[in-house]
Design a protein around this motif. Structure first.
Motif, PDB file in Angstrom:
ATOM      1  N   ASN A  19       0.829  -1.216   0.000  1.00  0.00           N
ATOM      2  CA  ASN A  19       0.000   0.000   0.000  1.00  0.00           C
ATOM      3  C   ASN A  19       0.859   1.261   0.000  1.00  0.00           C
ATOM      4  O   ASN A  19       0.532   2.249  -0.656  1.00  0.00           O
ATOM      5  N   ARG A  34       2.028   1.771  -3.450  1.00  0.00           N
ATOM      6  CA  ARG A  34       0.948   2.297  -4.302  1.00  0.00           C
ATOM      7  C   ARG A  34       0.789   3.796  -4.078  1.00  0.00           C
ATOM      8  O   ARG A  34       0.603   4.562  -5.018  1.00  0.00           O
ATOM      9  N   ARG A  35       0.880   4.205  -2.831  1.00  0.00           N
ATOM     10  CA  ARG A  35       0.778   5.644  -2.544  1.00  0.00           C
ATOM     11  C   ARG A  35       1.954   6.397  -3.175  1.00  0.00           C
ATOM     12  O   ARG A  35       1.813   7.515  -3.637  1.00  0.00           O
ATOM     13  N   VAL A  55       3.347   5.680  -5.909  1.00  0.00           N
ATOM     14  CA  VAL A  55       3.031   5.838  -7.338  1.00  0.00           C
ATOM     15  C   VAL A  55       2.278   7.145  -7.552  1.00  0.00           C
ATOM     16  O   VAL A  55       2.574   7.931  -8.456  1.00  0.00           O
ATOM     17  N   LEU A  56       1.297   7.390  -6.658  1.00  0.00           N
ATOM     18  CA  LEU A  56       0.513   8.624  -6.748  1.00  0.00           C
ATOM     19  C   LEU A  56       1.407   9.848  -6.554  1.00  0.00           C
ATOM     20  O   LEU A  56       1.349  10.812  -7.331  1.00  0.00           O
ATOM     21  N   ARG A  57       2.259   9.792  -5.544  1.00  0.00           N
ATOM     22  CA  ARG A  57       3.151  10.932  -5.267  1.00  0.00           C
ATOM     23  C   ARG A  57       4.106  11.183  -6.449  1.00  0.00           C
ATOM     24  O   ARG A  57       4.358  12.321  -6.832  1.00  0.00           O
ATOM     25  N   ALA A  60       3.636  10.414  -9.587  1.00  0.00           N
ATOM     26  CA  ALA A  60       2.885  10.970 -10.718  1.00  0.00           C
ATOM     27  C   ALA A  60       2.602  12.453 -10.491  1.00  0.00           C
ATOM     28  O   ALA A  60       2.747  13.269 -11.401  1.00  0.00           O
ATOM     29  N   GLU A  61       2.208  12.804  -9.261  1.00  0.00           N
ATOM     30  CA  GLU A  61       1.905  14.215  -8.965  1.00  0.00           C
ATOM     31  C   GLU A  61       3.154  15.083  -9.138  1.00  0.00           C
ATOM     32  O   GLU A  61       3.105  16.164  -9.733  1.00  0.00           O
ATOM     33  N   GLY A  80      -4.933   3.203  -3.248  1.00  0.00           N
ATOM     34  CA  GLY A  80      -3.482   3.373  -3.136  1.00  0.00           C
ATOM     35  C   GLY A  80      -2.910   4.074  -4.358  1.00  0.00           C
ATOM     36  O   GLY A  80      -2.164   5.043  -4.241  1.00  0.00           O
ATOM     37  N   TRP A  81      -3.253   3.629  -5.543  1.00  0.00           N
ATOM     38  CA  TRP A  81      -2.672   4.195  -6.777  1.00  0.00           C
ATOM     39  C   TRP A  81      -3.188   5.606  -7.075  1.00  0.00           C
ATOM     40  O   TRP A  81      -2.429   6.477  -7.447  1.00  0.00           O
ATOM     41  N   THR A 119       5.919  14.336 -10.859  1.00  0.00           N
ATOM     42  CA  THR A 119       6.341  14.341 -12.267  1.00  0.00           C
ATOM     43  C   THR A 119       5.544  15.373 -13.050  1.00  0.00           C
ATOM     44  O   THR A 119       6.103  16.157 -13.829  1.00  0.00           O
ATOM     45  N   ASP A 120       4.237  15.367 -12.824  1.00  0.00           N
ATOM     46  CA  ASP A 120       3.369  16.307 -13.545  1.00  0.00           C
ATOM     47  C   ASP A 120       3.758  17.745 -13.221  1.00  0.00           C
ATOM     48  O   ASP A 120       3.883  18.586 -14.107  1.00  0.00           O
ATOM     49  N   LEU A 121       3.984  18.002 -11.924  1.00  0.00           N
ATOM     50  CA  LEU A 121       4.338  19.361 -11.500  1.00  0.00           C
ATOM     51  C   LEU A 121       5.652  19.805 -12.137  1.00  0.00           C
ATOM     52  O   LEU A 121       5.753  20.897 -12.722  1.00  0.00           O
TER      53      LEU A 121
END
Lengths: 107, 504
Positions: free
Chosen positions: A70, A73-74, A76-78, A80-81, B300-301, A83-85
């Motif tokens: 988990n 997975r979190r 991954v979100l960070r 992506a955020e 999570g993702w 990278t986008d920024l």
């Protein structure tokens, strides 16, 4: 006299007589057991306890693994955020200063 | 009708009804108007009674005096009456209304909503909005298809579902990882913004597009991105299934109220994955139950950025600004005469922003709610207040704000915000403090620090957080926290404290 003591004991500690009788019965039964059987049973008991301990360790590891998954997975979100920024900001800077020649890395 | 103040601290008793094996759910009526349906799976049994928690949408929208009638599903027999008195001195008949006075219903999330079914013009406009958004998605390079309630309604009988509130569009991304899926969705968000669409992000793959007409919210259409991870099709917040790729090719067509839309080559596997079994039979009490193994992956993702935002948006449709005056934390902050600008995180309708600006401070007032920020903007006209609509739950917005803010040293006010943010996202507020408080700025924290009698999971106004958690998070972000003080705000126990940068 014996009956009197027994009566008094039942009054003061109900159940004591039954417990003593049970202990005597267990001792009698134990005397009938083969010491080799007892030793084997004891060994099996230790083996079972070790298995339970290993199982508990495995369960704990699995729980930690689930938490770790988990966390990833979190991440991954960070990622992506972020990278986008970063890409958006860099693009804005590049846009302001003209195009970049990727081959020579020069503006 | 004037503004109706919600029963902020009122404790609503749950619905208690005799349990029976035949009971499949309840339908609740205000007068002869059906306003809410709920299945037995959303209830629990206690001492032979079946109990449903009182939905928050009802506690916000009910006004007047009267009885709600509870009918049994599936046979419609009346099984109870629920007396309501929220007239506060008035003898008006009982109604369920939105803040703007429209007849409301309680939707499947327990929130107050207005179904478009009652307004044919609105229905047509929602279909038009859905079409125009699909065209924009195609222009971006996606292949959108109609999904969720709209697809279900179209496949069943070519009509909108009876309680349909919004439009739903899906697409299958070519991304093969969650991170790429999100990056595409972020690009899509900017693309739509450039074309004048107003969007709200619910997760890394879920956008809500709001359509506004003459300054009023008219409809919204949700856009859900999905992708294949090996053989699994994953489309938050519900679908994770082995659907053949050819079934999800958007080569089909469906007709909804005479309007033709792109649809899936074979909609059945998708409908079954989204609604599980029984999707062919209408069920007004339907609730989504996401499989835990799917929910863990999707949450999570892709995160969940709502963070009670929908609740606050509805709440601020009713809330009266300036009712309570400045908070204890704001008054404490005002005692430091530093003259530093103040960043007011979770400004609500601007009580603290107005107060601090009147004390001569420059204020940057931030809230996720559109209604709250609009009210704050109106109330602070002529004062040195900049109002920003920003979602503290979304790290991307927080980072953007930090990068753009032209502030070296600010005081930060974060009053009654942290307890209603999801666990990890509480650090987002402190991240702003770490970057913008400078070396001398003060962070003034106000929290509800213990449960009150009226605690309910559905109402974030009743939530609380322990002081120790704030202390730990503060330490983790390099702050010292000191000087807890207790006070009361209405029915709530408030604790305020000050954080300053820890000296090396």
């Amino acid at each position: 006299m014996r009956a009197l003591v027994g009566k008094l004991a039942r009054k003061l500690a109900p159940g004591t007589m039954e417990s003593l009788a049970y202990v005597r019965e267990v001792r009698q039964r134990a005397a009938l057991l083969d010491p080799a059987d007892v030793a084997q049973l004891h060994a099996e008991l230790i083996a079972v306890r070790e298995r339970v301990e290993r199982l508990e360790e495995t369960v704990a590891r699995l729980e930690d693994l689930e938490l770790s998954v988990n966390e990833h997975r979190r991440d991954v979100l960070r990622v992506a955020e972020l990278t986008d920024l970063v890409l958006t900001r860099l693009r804005a800077v590049e846009g302001a200063s003209g195009t970049v020649d990727r081959a020579t890395n020069k503006h | 009708m004037g503004r109706h103040a919600p029963a902020v601290d009122r404790i609503w008793a749950p619905f208690r009804l005799p349990d029976s094996p035949e009971l499949e759910g309840i339908d609740v009526y205000v007068g002869d108007r059906h306003v809410w349906s709920s299945p037995v799976s959303a209830s629990y049994v206690e001492n032979g009674e079946r109990i449903w928690g009182f939905p928050i949408g009802m506690s916000l929208g009910l006004r007047g005096t009267g009885e709600m009638i509870v009918r049994r599903r599936p046979d419609g027999a009346e099984i109870g009456r629920y007396p309501v008195d929220c007239a506060r001195g008035s003898s008006d008949e009982l109604v369920l209304r939105t803040g703007r006075g429209a007849d409301g219903i309680v939707n499947k999330w327990g929130n107050l909503a207005v179904p478009v079914q009652r307004d044919p013009e609105m229905q047509q406009r929602m279909l038009d909005h859905t079409s125009s958004l699909m065209e924009a998605l195609k222009e971006f390079g996606l292949r959108p298809f109609l999904m969720a309630g709209m697809l279900l309604g179209a496949v069943r009988d070519g009509d909108l579902l009876p309680h349909e509130e919004d439009g739903d569009i899906g697409y299958v991304s070519s991304a093969t990882t969650p991170a790429d899926m999100m990056l595409e969705s972020f690009r899509l968000e900017r693309f739509l913004a450039e074309r004048g669409f107003e969007s709200l992000r619910h997760s890394g793959t879920h956008l809500q597009i709001d359509f506004v007409r003459e300054g009023r919210h008219e409809a919204n259409v949700d856009v859900f991105g999905g992708f294949y991870l090996d053989d699994w099709f994953i489309q938050p917040f519900q679908v994770r299934a082995r659907i053949p790729r050819e079934a999800l090719e958007p080569t089909g067509r469906v007709v909804l109220r005479g309007v033709e839309f792109d649809s899936l080559a074979d909609p059945e596997p998708w409908l079954e994955a989204n609604y599980v079994t029984g999707w062919k039979v209408p069920d007004p009490a339907f609730r989504f139950v996401t499989a835990p193994e799917s929910a863990r992956r999707m949450l999570g993702w892709f995160g969940a950025f709502n963070g009670q935002r929908e609740f606050w948006e509805i709440y601020y449709g009713y809330a009266e600004a300036g009712r309570g005056g400045p908070s204890a934390a704001a008054k404490r902050l005002a005692r430091n005469r530093s003259g530093r600008p103040v960043i007011d995180l979770g400004c609500g309708t601007g009580d603290d922003a107005v107060f601090l600006a009147q004390q001569g401070r420059r204020v940057i007032a931030i809230d996720a709610s559109k209604r709250a920020t609009n009210t704050t903007r109106e109330r602070t006209e002529g004062l040195d207040v900049e109002v920003i609509r920003m979602n503290l739950v979304e790290r991307r917005q927080v980072l953007d704000f930090i990068v753009d803010a032209q502030i070296d040293e600010a005081d930060i006010l974060v009053h009654r915000v942290l307890e209603s943010l999801p666990g990890e996202e509480r650090d987002n507020a402190l991240l702003i403090a770490r970057h913008l408080a400078g070396s001398r700025g003060e962070v003034h924290v106000g929290i509800v620090d213990r449960p009150d009698e009226g605690f309910t999971g559905a109402d974030p106004r009743t939530w609380w957080i322990e002081r120790a958690e704030i202390e730990n998070r503060a330490r983790g972000m390099g702050f010292e926290l000191y000087g807890w003080r207790a006070s009361r705000e209405g029915a709530r126990n408030i604790a305020t404290a000050v954080m300053t940068r820890r000296q090396a």
